[in-house]
Design a protein around this motif. Structure first.
Motif, mmCIF file in Angstrom:
data_model
loop_
_atom_site.group_PDB
_atom_site.id
_atom_site.type_symbol
_atom_site.label_atom_id
_atom_site.label_comp_id
_atom_site.label_asym_id
_atom_site.label_seq_id
_atom_site.Cartn_x
_atom_site.Cartn_y
_atom_site.Cartn_z
ATOM 1 N N UNK A 225 0.841 -1.211 0.000
ATOM 2 C CA UNK A 225 0.000 0.000 0.000
ATOM 3 C C UNK A 225 0.871 1.254 0.000
ATOM 4 N N UNK A 226 1.903 1.266 0.828
ATOM 5 C CA UNK A 226 2.798 2.431 0.887
ATOM 6 C C UNK A 226 3.508 2.631 -0.452
ATOM 7 N N UNK A 227 4.012 1.547 -1.032
ATOM 8 C CA UNK A 227 4.736 1.646 -2.308
ATOM 9 C C UNK A 227 3.831 2.124 -3.421
ATOM 10 N N UNK A 228 2.606 1.604 -3.460
ATOM 11 C CA UNK A 228 1.659 2.027 -4.489
ATOM 12 C C UNK A 228 1.355 3.517 -4.380
ATOM 13 N N UNK A 229 1.257 4.004 -3.148
ATOM 14 C CA UNK A 229 0.973 5.425 -2.931
ATOM 15 C C UNK A 229 2.153 6.294 -3.339
ATOM 16 N N UNK A 230 3.342 5.937 -2.869
ATOM 17 C CA UNK A 230 4.528 6.758 -3.142
ATOM 18 C C UNK A 230 4.880 6.784 -4.629
ATOM 19 N N UNK A 231 4.771 5.628 -5.294
ATOM 20 C CA UNK A 231 5.160 5.577 -6.705
ATOM 21 C C UNK A 231 4.216 6.364 -7.596
ATOM 22 N N UNK A 232 2.962 6.526 -7.164
ATOM 23 C CA UNK A 232 1.988 7.234 -7.999
ATOM 24 C C UNK A 232 2.067 8.754 -7.845
ATOM 25 N N UNK B 91 -4.739 16.653 -4.838
ATOM 26 C CA UNK B 91 -5.319 15.892 -3.733
ATOM 27 C C UNK B 91 -6.595 15.163 -4.161
ATOM 28 N N UNK B 92 -7.391 15.807 -5.035
ATOM 29 C CA UNK B 92 -8.603 15.158 -5.532
ATOM 30 C C UNK B 92 -8.267 13.919 -6.362
ATOM 31 N N UNK B 93 -7.217 14.018 -7.167
ATOM 32 C CA UNK B 93 -6.809 12.854 -7.960
ATOM 33 C C UNK B 93 -6.308 11.730 -7.061
ATOM 34 N N UNK B 94 -5.618 12.085 -5.977
ATOM 35 C CA UNK B 94 -5.185 11.081 -5.015
ATOM 36 C C UNK B 94 -6.370 10.366 -4.394
ATOM 37 N N UNK B 95 -7.412 11.130 -4.054
ATOM 38 C CA UNK B 95 -8.612 10.531 -3.459
ATOM 39 C C UNK B 95 -9.270 9.569 -4.440
ATOM 40 N N UNK B 96 -9.427 10.006 -5.689
ATOM 41 C CA UNK B 96 -10.087 9.167 -6.685
ATOM 42 C C UNK B 96 -9.279 7.892 -6.942
ATOM 43 N N UNK B 97 -7.964 8.017 -7.041
ATOM 44 C CA UNK B 97 -7.134 6.827 -7.224
ATOM 45 C C UNK B 97 -7.273 5.880 -6.040
ATOM 46 N N UNK C 100 -8.815 6.566 2.970
ATOM 47 C CA UNK C 100 -9.059 5.623 1.873
ATOM 48 C C UNK C 100 -7.933 4.604 1.740
ATOM 49 N N UNK C 101 -6.687 5.050 1.904
ATOM 50 C CA UNK C 101 -5.559 4.129 1.793
ATOM 51 C C UNK C 101 -5.558 3.128 2.956
ATOM 52 N N UNK C 102 -5.870 3.610 4.161
ATOM 53 C CA UNK C 102 -5.958 2.710 5.316
ATOM 54 C C UNK C 102 -7.092 1.707 5.111
ATOM 55 N N UNK C 103 -8.220 2.192 4.603
ATOM 56 C CA UNK C 103 -9.351 1.307 4.329
ATOM 57 C C UNK C 103 -8.991 0.267 3.284
ATOM 58 N N UNK C 104 -8.249 0.687 2.273
ATOM 59 C CA UNK C 104 -7.773 -0.234 1.237
ATOM 60 C C UNK C 104 -6.928 -1.344 1.851
ATOM 61 N N UNK C 105 -6.018 -0.966 2.748
ATOM 62 C CA UNK C 105 -5.153 -1.935 3.421
ATOM 63 C C UNK C 105 -5.970 -2.887 4.288
ATOM 64 N N UNK C 106 -6.942 -2.354 5.026
ATOM 65 C CA UNK C 106 -7.783 -3.174 5.905
ATOM 66 C C UNK C 106 -8.604 -4.178 5.096
ATOM 67 N N UNK C 107 -9.166 -3.724 3.980
ATOM 68 C CA UNK C 107 -9.977 -4.617 3.137
ATOM 69 C C UNK C 107 -9.133 -5.774 2.617
ATOM 70 N N UNK C 108 -7.904 -5.477 2.197
ATOM 71 C CA UNK C 108 -7.015 -6.537 1.699
ATOM 72 C C UNK C 108 -6.726 -7.550 2.801
ATOM 73 N N UNK C 109 -6.429 -7.059 4.012
ATOM 74 C CA UNK C 109 -6.102 -7.958 5.115
ATOM 75 C C UNK C 109 -7.305 -8.802 5.522
ATOM 76 N N UNK C 110 -8.500 -8.192 5.501
ATOM 77 C CA UNK C 110 -9.716 -8.950 5.813
ATOM 78 C C UNK C 110 -9.942 -10.034 4.768
ATOM 79 N N UNK C 111 -9.751 -9.671 3.495
ATOM 80 C CA UNK C 111 -9.932 -10.652 2.420
ATOM 81 C C UNK C 111 -8.959 -11.814 2.582
ATOM 82 N N UNK C 112 -7.722 -11.524 2.989
ATOM 83 C CA UNK C 112 -6.737 -12.587 3.210
ATOM 84 C C UNK C 112 -7.179 -13.521 4.322
#
Length: 505
Positions: free
Chosen positions: A297-304, A341-347, A462-474
């Motif tokens: 999640x961190x790498x995806x955020x920083x690279x974008x 910042x809006x583009x970051x939110x949408x991504x 949103x990024x934290x939620x993304x990480x949580x959803x992935x961990x729950x799915x795992x």
């Protein structure tokens, strides 16, 4: 130590063979090893799988011929044997390959067994005679029950003794499958990783670099979007070219800012197919414990971030100065910050969608639907005080980022500005604060910088939620697999011999 090679060739197509294996080596091998040692291991592994002539060939991607199916399969195997596992599971390694490619892949796998003393367990679909002879031992299952388990060379004799001799000139594997006439039980080789991997910071840095390279080479990730943004910004700038500074320009300025905050950011859904491909690679690599969810999640955020800055600043500048919006570098900087910042939110929202809806078409539909609702409830098409309270005002108006984008941009454009207009031949003056309060019903209890901070806060959420959803799915997948593997066998059906016995010859 064990490893599992999945049936699907899920790879980052914009990378070369060398890069794919080397990045994985940096992630999987411990920090106690130098980069030179890791590079040597990566190149040696590539040579073991016979890919030395394709080291600098891209796996695929835009405008590239790429590797063949057999070569891609061998790259996947390379990635999983970097740590020299003693036990290697392969899920149908010849699936989708022709007979020649199948034999070449399996012969390379057999050499690994011979040279490094590995135990290799592979489920295989309709092997040719040449491939079948490469196996030392054979296990035939029917409905989860063992039909035969022993030396491959003894299997034909075993079937003949039990009344099922193989006709002359017939493929042994075809005969065995036709005789038992049941599907294989090809359960996933779930396992706990005890591997010594790179630490969290190394994982994050390597993943960031790999993702950055992928984004740079994949035209669909950002470059095509940049071209579309430039075209839209040019059109927007010429449509509102030099709107002027009179009171009559207020409506035009507001509409132009609304379009920037809504529809330029809306185009971020165009990167959804690339997000889905990233998620497929993540799921395969995460299955074998190559790195942590947080590092991904961190790498995806920083690279974008550099690319999002690019697609925010360049098109944003074009539209801003063509339209002749408010003078001052500070106002322009705020405008581009809101757009970024809006583009970051949408991504971030689209990454959440990609983790839940892995289908391209459905994901784009869901993402577009969510954004469409937020645009409608953002306070432009219907002013905040006119929004229906259920759903539109509470909670959509407050949880959607468009409210804060619109109001922040309006404050940036109109606050502290005086406009002159004539009414009944009399010249009058109106200030920007009045326009904000009365015309757009902007909340004036806090500054525009608070609006910007709230949008960045939404990015974090949103990024934290993304990480949580992935961990729950795992955890859900792990739980389901545990239930499946712990289910007691049904005590029915017939087998040819004692399932725990092996032929003795």
């Amino acid at each position: 130590m064990q490893a599992y090679v999945t049936q699907d060739d899920t790879l980052i197509t914009s990378l070369t063979v060398r890069e794919s294996v080397y990045y994985s080596a940096q992630l999987q091998l411990p920090d106690s090893m130098s980069k030179t040692e890791k590079k040597e291991i990566a190149e040696m592994t590539i040579k073991e799988m016979g890919l030395q002539d394709s080291m600098d060939t891209r796996i695929g991607g835009w405008g590239a011929k790429g590797l063949s199916g057999g070569q891609k399969r061998r790259v996947c195997i390379c990635i999983e044997i970097l740590t020299r596992p003693k036990l290697l599971f392969l899920d149908e390694p010849t699936s989708g390959l022709d007979s020649a490619a199948s034999y070449y892949v399996m012969s390379r796998i057999a050499r690994l067994d011979q040279h490094h003393g590995r135990t290799i367990i592979a489920s295989i679909h309709q092997p040719s005679s040449e491939v079948f002879r490469l196996f030392h031992n054979l296990c035939l299952l029917s409905y989860g029950r063992t039909i035969y388990f022993g030396k491959t060379s003894y299997a034909n004799e075993f079937f003949a003794l039990n009344g099922f001799p193989c006709p002359n000139f017939q493929n042994l594997s075809d005969h065995f499958l036709r005789t038992i006439n049941k599907d294989f039980d090809e359960g996933d080789a779930a396992h706990d990783n005890i591997k010594d991997h790179a630490n969290f910071s190394t994982q994050s840095l390597v993943l960031t670099k790999r993702s950055f390279v992928n984004m740079h080479r994949d035209l669909g990730y950002y470059w095509l979007r940049l071209a579309i943004y430039l075209a839209l910004s040019l059109g927007l700038g010429t449509l509102y070219y030099k709107v002027g500074s009179s009171y009559s320009s207020v409506e035009a300025r507001s509409s132009m800012l609304m379009f920037v905050a809504s529809f330029l950011t809306f185009m971020a859904i165009g990167g959804f197919p690339s997000f889905v491909e990233d998620m497929k690679v993540f799921e395969r690599e995460r299955l074998n414990g190559h790195y942590s969810t947080g590092a991904f999640v961190i790498a995806n955020t920083l690279s974008s971030i550099p690319y999002l800055l690019l697609v925010s600043v360049i098109p944003g500048t074009l539209a801003y100065y063509l339209a002749g919006l408010r003078d001052g570098l500070d106002h322009f900087a705020y405008y581009t910050s809101v757009l970024f910042s809006c583009m970051l939110v949408v991504e971030s929202l689209m990454m959440i969608v990609a983790s839940i809806v892995p289908n391209y078409l459905m994901g784009i539909i869901v993402g577009a639907g969510i954004q469409g609702l937020m645009i409608l409830g953002g306070g432009f098409f219907r002013l905040p005080n006119d929004l229906p309270y259920p759903f539109w005002k509470y909670p959509l108006f407050y949880i959607g980022f468009h409210k804060y984008a619109y109001q922040g941009l309006f404050k940036n454009e109109f606050e502290g500005v005086m406009y002159v207009y004539k009414e009944a031949g009399v010249q009058k003056v109106i200030d920007g604060e009045y326009i904000l309060r009365e015309k757009w019903q902007v909340e004036m209890g806090y500054s525009k910088w608070t609006d910007l901070l709230i949008i960045f806060g939404m990015v974090v959420v949103c990024r934290v939620l993304f990480c949580v959803i992935i961990m729950i799915a795992e955890k859900v997948k792990s739980g389901l697999m545990a239930v499946v593997f712990c289910m007691p066998e049904k005590k029915k059906g017939q087998v040819m011999i004692n399932p725990f016995a092996t032929p003795s010859h």
